[in-house]
Write a protein that holds these residues in place. Structure first.
Motif, PDB file in Angstrom:
ATOM      1  N   HIS A 115       0.832  -1.198   0.000  1.00  0.00           N
ATOM      2  CA  HIS A 115       0.000   0.000   0.000  1.00  0.00           C
ATOM      3  C   HIS A 115       0.870   1.253   0.000  1.00  0.00           C
ATOM      4  CE1 HIS A 115      -3.892  -1.970   0.520  1.00  0.00           C
ATOM      5  NE2 HIS A 115      -3.237  -2.855   1.257  1.00  0.00           N
ATOM      6  N   THR A 142       0.834   4.648   1.286  1.00  0.00           N
ATOM      7  CA  THR A 142       1.352   5.255   2.513  1.00  0.00           C
ATOM      8  C   THR A 142       2.057   4.228   3.381  1.00  0.00           C
ATOM      9  OG1 THR A 142      -0.330   7.006   2.536  1.00  0.00           O
ATOM     10  CG2 THR A 142       0.705   6.462   4.639  1.00  0.00           C
ATOM     11  N   GLY A 143       1.550   3.013   3.397  1.00  0.00           N
ATOM     12  CA  GLY A 143       2.142   1.966   4.215  1.00  0.00           C
ATOM     13  C   GLY A 143       3.523   1.543   3.771  1.00  0.00           C
ATOM     14  N   GLN A 163      -6.436   1.900  11.365  1.00  0.00           N
ATOM     15  CA  GLN A 163      -6.754   2.883  10.334  1.00  0.00           C
ATOM     16  C   GLN A 163      -6.379   4.289  10.773  1.00  0.00           C
ATOM     17  OE1 GLN A 163      -7.929   1.984   7.190  1.00  0.00           O
ATOM     18  NE2 GLN A 163      -7.305   4.099   6.790  1.00  0.00           N
ATOM     19  N   TYR A 180      -2.770   4.785  10.204  1.00  0.00           N
ATOM     20  CA  TYR A 180      -2.536   4.932   8.769  1.00  0.00           C
ATOM     21  C   TYR A 180      -2.879   6.355   8.317  1.00  0.00           C
ATOM     22  CZ  TYR A 180      -2.063   3.266   3.969  1.00  0.00           C
ATOM     23  OH  TYR A 180      -1.637   3.066   2.677  1.00  0.00           O
ATOM     24  N   ASP A 181      -3.991   6.879   8.813  1.00  0.00           N
ATOM     25  CA  ASP A 181      -4.404   8.234   8.442  1.00  0.00           C
ATOM     26  C   ASP A 181      -3.405   9.281   8.949  1.00  0.00           C
ATOM     27  OD1 ASP A 181      -6.631   7.171   7.226  1.00  0.00           O
ATOM     28  OD2 ASP A 181      -7.977   7.578   8.909  1.00  0.00           O
ATOM     29  N   ARG A 234      -0.531   9.201   6.616  1.00  0.00           N
ATOM     30  CA  ARG A 234      -0.865   9.848   5.342  1.00  0.00           C
ATOM     31  C   ARG A 234      -0.745  11.365   5.437  1.00  0.00           C
ATOM     32  NH1 ARG A 234      -5.988   8.514   4.933  1.00  0.00           N
ATOM     33  NH2 ARG A 234      -5.742   6.668   3.624  1.00  0.00           N
ATOM     34  N   SER A 262       1.817  -9.130   8.269  1.00  0.00           N
ATOM     35  CA  SER A 262       0.565  -8.391   8.427  1.00  0.00           C
ATOM     36  C   SER A 262      -0.501  -9.267   9.072  1.00  0.00           C
ATOM     37  CB  SER A 262       0.087  -7.896   7.065  1.00  0.00           C
ATOM     38  OG  SER A 262      -1.256  -7.473   7.097  1.00  0.00           O
ATOM     39  N   ASP A 313       1.957  -3.330   4.576  1.00  0.00           N
ATOM     40  CA  ASP A 313       2.219  -1.989   5.100  1.00  0.00           C
ATOM     41  C   ASP A 313       3.465  -2.027   5.996  1.00  0.00           C
ATOM     42  OD1 ASP A 313      -0.228  -0.310   4.288  1.00  0.00           O
ATOM     43  OD2 ASP A 313      -1.165  -2.055   5.221  1.00  0.00           O
ATOM     44  N   LEU A 333       3.698   0.097   9.236  1.00  0.00           N
ATOM     45  CA  LEU A 333       2.955  -0.280  10.433  1.00  0.00           C
ATOM     46  C   LEU A 333       3.327  -1.667  10.959  1.00  0.00           C
ATOM     47  CD1 LEU A 333      -0.584   1.141   9.620  1.00  0.00           C
ATOM     48  CD2 LEU A 333       1.236   2.157  10.968  1.00  0.00           C
TER      49      LEU A 333
END
Length: 347
Positions: A21, A23-24, A66, A69-70, A73, A254, A285, A288
């Motif tokens: 992904h 951003t990941g 999430q 992750y945000d 980003r 993951s 990702d 993370l």
């Protein structure tokens, strides 16, 4: 006492990376640097306690994942940040033996800061071409819709992806928590992408069981599946996936981090291979989960005592499942054969 078996280095095994992904993929150091530049406060789980302890066993756990992750980003503020992210992702794959990268991105998550989904997609494609030139790793793009958004948004993204088919976009996906929304509602978007000739690569069989895999096959016409590991819960469906040649993008670290499997030895890679299922290992990702491409091969080697012939076949399967030119595929498959034919160090 018997001597340990010599092992070939996994960093030199040619492989394709099909589940990463946008951003990941960011380096942890890059996250810290960009956040400091703009005065963005990061939670301790992305600083001193990195990589964060995660779980997606319930909705609260997924929400925390999430949210992190945000936050990550939010540090991407300029076109140069985007270019840097893609260049570094390709550099990291090159170090790990990656010879082809398909990176997944939802343009709607970046549209507000980068002048809309079309402008952002063009920036990503330009940055991917630049990363390809600088690193020698071809970088292609999978446009992914978000299950938590309205299916009409997914149709918009599918049309956008179709406009760039053959110009850097190779696939269309569906990501986020598969327990949210109704997968069948996204079928019209996948028909748009299918007509454009894109690979259809939704997430499925991760947080939900084998039934979600069946829906992805029957309703979305999936060519590959993001994760898909829980197909082993249904032997008949497992056989169908193998016979149809639908590759699974398995992300071991993951899966363990999010609680899909309790530990690496529980990731059902041997069962998938025994059933004849094509598997492409991916990092998902790394920002993370703290683990990149070659580490997925290393963890599966250690957890399941895989020999080098099996690892070479995993490399071949990733290359066969990629949306790359056939001439390049032929060359890279030959390089896998050469990797296996060469004697291991200290043999």
């Amino acid at each position: 006492m018997p001597s340990p078996v010599a092992r070939r280095p996994l960093e030199t095994l040619p492989k394709a990376h099909l589940h990463l992904h946008f951003t990941g993929s960011m380096r942890h150091g890059t996250l810290l640097e960009l956040a400091a530049r703009d005065g963005i406060h990061l939670p301790e789980s992305l600083v001193a306690d990195w990589p964060p302890r995660l779980s997606a066993a319930d909705e609260k756990g997924w929400f925390r994942f999430q949210r992190l992750y945000d936050v990550a980003r939010s540090v991407l503020r300029t076109p140069d940040d985007v270019r840097r992210l893609l260049r570094e992702a390709a550099e990291d794959d090159a170090v790990d033996g990656g010879r082809w990268l398909e990176i997944q991105v939802d343009p709607s998550g970046y549209a507000a800061r980068f002048d809309g989904i079309t402008a952002f997609t063009e920036l990503v494609l330009d940055a991917a071409a630049e990363a390809t030139h600088l690193t020698g790793v071809p970088v292609a793009v999978v446009v992914a819709a978000n299950r938590t958004r309205h299916p009409m948004d997914a149709r918009t993204l599918a049309r956008l992806a179709g406009q760039y088919a053959g110009r850097g976009v190779v696939g269309f996906g569906l990501s986020n928590d598969e327990r949210r929304g109704t997968t069948a509602d996204f079928a019209p978007a996948f028909r748009i992408a299918e007509r454009a000739g894109l690979a259809l690569v939704p997430h499925g069989g991760e947080l939900l069981g084998a039934a979600s895999v069946r829906t992805c096959l029957d309703v979305l016409h999936a060519d590959r599946l993001g994760h898909g590991v829980r197909v082993v819960e249904d032997p008949a469906l497992l056989a169908r996936v193998a016979e149809a040649g639908v590759a699974l993008e398995v992300c071991p670290t993951s899966n363990v981090s999010l609680g899909v499997h309790p530990d690496l030895s529980s990731v059902p890679l041997p069962e998938l291979l025994e059933a004849g299922v094509a598997v492409a290992l991916g990092a998902d990702d790394p920002l993370l989960f703290g683990s990149r491409l070659a580490a997925q091969y290393a963890t599966m080697r250690a957890a399941h005592d895989l020999d080098d012939a099996t690892l070479a076949e995993l490399g071949r399967m990733s290359l066969r499942a990629a949306r790359m030119p056939e001439t390049l595929r032929s060359v890279l498959l030959g390089e896998v054969d050469a990797w296996l034919a060469a004697p291991p160090p200290d043999a």
